[in-house]
Design a protein around this motif. Structure first.
Motif, short mmCIF file in Angstrom:
data_model
loop_
_atom_site.label_atom_id
_atom_site.label_comp_id
_atom_site.label_asym_id
_atom_site.label_seq_id
_atom_site.Cartn_x
_atom_site.Cartn_y
_atom_site.Cartn_z
N VAL A 193 0.81 -1.17 0.15
CA VAL A 193 0.06 0.08 0.08
C VAL A 193 0.96 1.33 0.00
CG1 VAL A 193 -1.73 1.50 1.26
CG2 VAL A 193 -1.70 -1.39 1.33
N ILE A 194 0.48 2.14 -1.28
CA ILE A 194 1.29 3.64 -1.15
C ILE A 194 0.32 4.60 -0.82
CG2 ILE A 194 3.15 2.57 -2.20
CD1 ILE A 194 2.37 4.03 -4.77
N THR A 195 0.76 5.91 -0.74
CA THR A 195 0.04 6.96 -0.67
C THR A 195 -0.23 7.83 -1.67
OG1 THR A 195 0.18 7.02 1.85
CG2 THR A 195 -0.90 8.86 0.99
N LYS A 196 -1.36 8.32 -2.37
CA LYS A 196 -1.45 9.16 -3.29
C LYS A 196 -1.91 10.63 -2.64
CE LYS A 196 -3.98 10.14 -7.47
NZ LYS A 196 -5.14 9.87 -8.37
N VAL A 197 -0.83 11.58 -2.81
CA VAL A 197 -1.06 12.62 -2.05
C VAL A 197 -1.21 13.72 -3.10
CG1 VAL A 197 0.01 14.60 -0.82
CG2 VAL A 197 0.36 12.26 -0.19
N LEU A 198 -2.48 14.58 -2.91
CA LEU A 198 -2.72 15.65 -3.94
C LEU A 198 -2.31 17.07 -3.09
CD1 LEU A 198 -6.02 14.25 -5.26
CD2 LEU A 198 -3.87 14.12 -6.13
N LEU A 199 -1.40 17.75 -3.54
CA LEU A 199 -0.91 18.85 -2.95
C LEU A 199 -0.48 20.10 -3.96
CD1 LEU A 199 0.01 19.92 -0.07
CD2 LEU A 199 2.39 19.03 -0.66
N ASN A 200 -1.12 21.16 -3.69
CA ASN A 200 -0.92 22.21 -4.70
C ASN A 200 -0.81 21.76 -6.10
OD1 ASN A 200 -0.14 24.00 -2.56
ND2 ASN A 200 1.91 23.30 -2.56
N ASP A 201 -2.03 21.24 -6.20
CA ASP A 201 -2.37 20.86 -7.73
C ASP A 201 -1.31 19.90 -8.33
OD1 ASP A 201 -4.73 22.32 -7.85
OD2 ASP A 201 -3.60 24.01 -8.40
N GLN A 202 -0.74 19.08 -7.59
CA GLN A 202 0.32 18.19 -7.90
C GLN A 202 -0.11 17.01 -7.36
OE1 GLN A 202 3.09 18.62 -10.05
NE2 GLN A 202 2.09 20.64 -10.67
N THR A 203 0.34 15.77 -8.21
CA THR A 203 0.05 14.39 -7.35
C THR A 203 1.38 13.83 -7.11
OG1 THR A 203 -1.97 14.05 -8.71
CG2 THR A 203 -0.91 12.03 -7.77
N TYR A 204 1.42 13.31 -5.70
CA TYR A 204 2.71 12.67 -5.48
C TYR A 204 2.10 11.20 -4.91
CZ TYR A 204 4.34 17.41 -5.64
OH TYR A 204 4.55 18.78 -5.78
N TRP A 205 3.13 10.16 -5.38
CA TRP A 205 3.06 8.90 -4.80
C TRP A 205 4.01 8.70 -3.60
CZ3 TRP A 205 -1.20 5.81 -5.97
CH2 TRP A 205 -1.82 6.15 -7.26
N VAL A 206 3.61 8.57 -2.45
CA VAL A 206 4.65 8.25 -1.29
C VAL A 206 4.40 6.73 -0.83
CG1 VAL A 206 5.05 9.16 0.95
CG2 VAL A 206 4.28 10.92 -0.82
N ASP A 207 5.86 6.29 -0.69
CA ASP A 207 6.02 5.02 0.13
C ASP A 207 6.46 5.28 1.32
OD1 ASP A 207 6.14 2.28 0.82
OD2 ASP A 207 7.43 1.69 -0.98
N ALA A 208 5.55 4.98 2.41
CA ALA A 208 6.17 5.29 3.82
C ALA A 208 7.00 4.28 4.15
CB ALA A 208 4.80 5.51 4.85
N THR A 209 7.08 3.15 3.50
CA THR A 209 8.07 1.93 4.00
C THR A 209 9.23 2.23 3.51
OG1 THR A 209 7.31 0.62 2.28
CG2 THR A 209 6.17 0.49 4.21
N PHE A 210 9.50 3.13 2.49
CA PHE A 210 10.81 3.38 2.05
C PHE A 210 11.78 4.33 2.83
CE2 PHE A 210 14.16 4.53 -1.14
CZ PHE A 210 14.54 3.34 -1.70
N SER A 211 12.39 3.94 3.79
CA SER A 211 13.01 4.80 4.56
C SER A 211 14.27 5.70 4.33
CB SER A 211 13.63 3.74 5.83
OG SER A 211 14.31 3.02 5.47
N LEU A 212 14.62 6.50 5.08
CA LEU A 212 15.82 7.51 4.62
C LEU A 212 15.84 8.24 3.56
CD1 LEU A 212 18.53 5.01 5.87
CD2 LEU A 212 17.47 6.69 7.31
N GLN A 213 14.35 8.60 3.32
CA GLN A 213 14.39 9.67 2.00
C GLN A 213 14.22 10.99 2.41
OE1 GLN A 213 12.20 8.61 -1.63
NE2 GLN A 213 10.95 7.12 -0.37
#
Length: 133
Positions: free
Chosen positions: A37-57
């Motif tokens: 499971v990853i997160t699709k974030v809609l922020l400032n009219d942009q779409t970002y896919w964030v993998d919270a399990t990928f550490s040290l980013q």
């Protein structure tokens, strides 16, 4: 608290399968087909896919690395089809090696290695204190 200039829309969850590399749509539909499971974030009219399990980013959202999922089933937006996850420019690693064999009689030698990381490669391999913001 987020900055006042930030236009936060919302975030959704996306079910992914990492080993099929985007070929999940060729498989029979099943809730058990997904393994991440990853997160699709809609922020400032942009779409970002964030993998919270990928550490040290580190760094900005636009420079964050995601594994090569390619597709996700987004939950909560009413979609019934898989959504494409854009591939990011992974960056590159350039290595320059300089070998100096000065004197064979006393076994002296020198090896200098200069590694340059760019893009997502930089946020993965370069220590946080050396990563530009």
């Amino acid at each position: 608290m987020r900055p006042p200039s930030c236009k936060w829309h919302h975030s959704l969850y996306g079910l992914c399968e990492h080993s099929l590399k985007g070929k999940i749509e060729e498989e029979q539909p099943s809730p058990g087909r997904f393994n991440h499971v990853i997160t699709k974030v809609l922020l400032n009219d942009q779409t970002y896919w964030v993998d919270a399990t990928f550490s040290l980013q580190r760094g900005s959202l636009k420079n964050r690395y995601n594994p090569d999922f390619r597709k996700a089933l987004v939950l909560g937006d009413g979609s019934t089809a898989l959504t494409d996850i854009p591939l990011k420019n992974f960056g590159k690693l350039v290595v320059n090696e300089d070998i100096t064999l000065a004197d064979f009689d006393n076994d002296s030698a020198k090896l200098t290695v200069l590694s340059e990381y760019t893009g997502c490669m930089q946020t993965i391999f370069v220590p946080w204190w050396q990563t530009p913001v």
